[in-house]
Scaffold this active site. Sequence first.
Site, PDB file in Angstrom:
ATOM      1  N   HIS A 188       0.833  -1.197   0.000  1.00 48.07           N
ATOM      2  CA  HIS A 188       0.000   0.000   0.000  1.00 48.07           C
ATOM      3  C   HIS A 188       0.874   1.257   0.000  1.00 48.07           C
ATOM      4  CE1 HIS A 188      -3.043  -2.895   1.475  1.00 48.07           C
ATOM      5  NE2 HIS A 188      -3.901  -2.083   0.892  1.00 48.07           N
ATOM      6  N   ASP A 260      -4.247  -6.382  -7.666  1.00 46.08           N
ATOM      7  CA  ASP A 260      -4.507  -5.753  -6.374  1.00 46.08           C
ATOM      8  C   ASP A 260      -4.884  -4.295  -6.652  1.00 46.08           C
ATOM      9  OD1 ASP A 260      -4.726  -5.490  -3.633  1.00 46.08           O
ATOM     10  OD2 ASP A 260      -2.718  -6.241  -3.200  1.00 46.08           O
TER      11      ASP A 260
END
Length: 505
Positions: A188, A260
């Site tokens: 992230h 993702d």
Amino acid sequence: MTTIARATDTLTRDALTVLQPGFTGTTAPDWLLRRLGEGLASVALFGRNVTSPEQVAALTAQLRAEREDVLVAIDEEGGDVTRLEVRTGSSFPGNHALGAVDDVGLTRAVAAELGRRLAAAGVNFNWGPSADVNSNPDNPVIGVRSFGAGTDLVARHTAAYVTGMQSAGVATCTKHFPGHGDTGIDSHHAVPLIDVDADVLAARDLVPFRAAIAAGSRAVMSAHILAPALDPDHPATLSRRILTDLLRGELGYDGLIVTDGIEMKAIAGTYGIERGTVLAIAAGADAICVGGGLSDEGTVRRLSDALVEAVRAGDLPEERLADAAERVRALARWTAAHPQGRQDGQDRQDTRAEDTVDGDVGLRAARRALRVTVAEEFTPLTDPPYVAALTPVANIAVGDETPWGIAAELFRLLPGTETGSFSGPDAGNEALAAAGPRRIVAVVRDEHRHPWMAAALDVLLAARPDTIVVEMGVPRAEPRGAVHLATHGAARVCGRAAAEAIAGA
């Protein structure tokens, strides 16, 4: 002129088809419904879209009134990562607890019941399970989301999970290919590096994905990680060597490949979401997860326009975009053909256990996963304690919306229980002052990864040796305290199992 218009319309529809965007609100906005009519084939649900299963069912019905075969995706791993129960905590333990029990029948039953609840709410595509081998104990983003550190353990439970959930008619998306378990940073925030040779990756990280493919997982999610042994230049999500040559070619996988979240810094911070989207489809991905941080019509338009323009400029073969869109539609057809209760080639005897509603299976699993270490003879508490939650910063995948711990469950059993949250260098002394004379229950999450947390426990145990310690993360640190309970996850049912043990219930 008609031919050009038709080609443009096909390109636009295909570009919309490969996107899996989220949105804000608990009902579908007008722009989302309009885009469904224009070719969008998938919608992603996050915690912000959920207030109750009934509300989700109404929302998914609203989506299907616009497009009957829409894929409704959700990131529902159970355990620490829950969206369907984002406000309360999950009724199901996560992967690490299931791996600790190591009963593949139980894992299959948990996944089947979770899948049944998703299907009842109109969700037919789940971004799970995690097939990552948690080989790095300091991993900040996988941890209890993994079945464990053993390759064979992870492989057999990944296969059981896929079988169980898909028996409920919910397609699984096994993640994060080629394996996110040996990372020391969170994708992230940046691009993690897995710097081991190809033989290690093949023997360790790829094995659970082979098991998932053999079990029939309808989708696989790529990881934003750099594995130089496989591709020294591109993260897996953007790597043709990894997605096409390895996953499609060597592993023989023919289902949907999903990225993702494209907005994660590992991609967005280096390539930008538009270029990242084009590169991912060109590399072999079929669908782009547009994660929780991007939720507006402008983002959908920017990404679909980027794909169309890339085809026109010759940077993305039109056939590759068309193939990706067709794989999305094929998954939509599978979900329509597999309502709750059946999988390809399974007879009624095979699915009978999974077809049965088993609302208590999550709690039973959490109780079986509990590990209790007693330093001295322990008498269950009868007076309300003080629960000192030593609280780390939650990673983005878990989020900070979902409650965790055992205070609420202990209050139910021992009314008058009080609690506080502590972090930082003086957490131990602050907890001692807040607790006063009451018995202390210290709740930690990955003590081994947080020096301040270990130091706080040192302070508590030095002053109050009768402190009870509950570890709700990966139990790597040595058990200590008068009683040490390892729950192998922070789901609500894990907290309940620990509270029952503390109160002798």
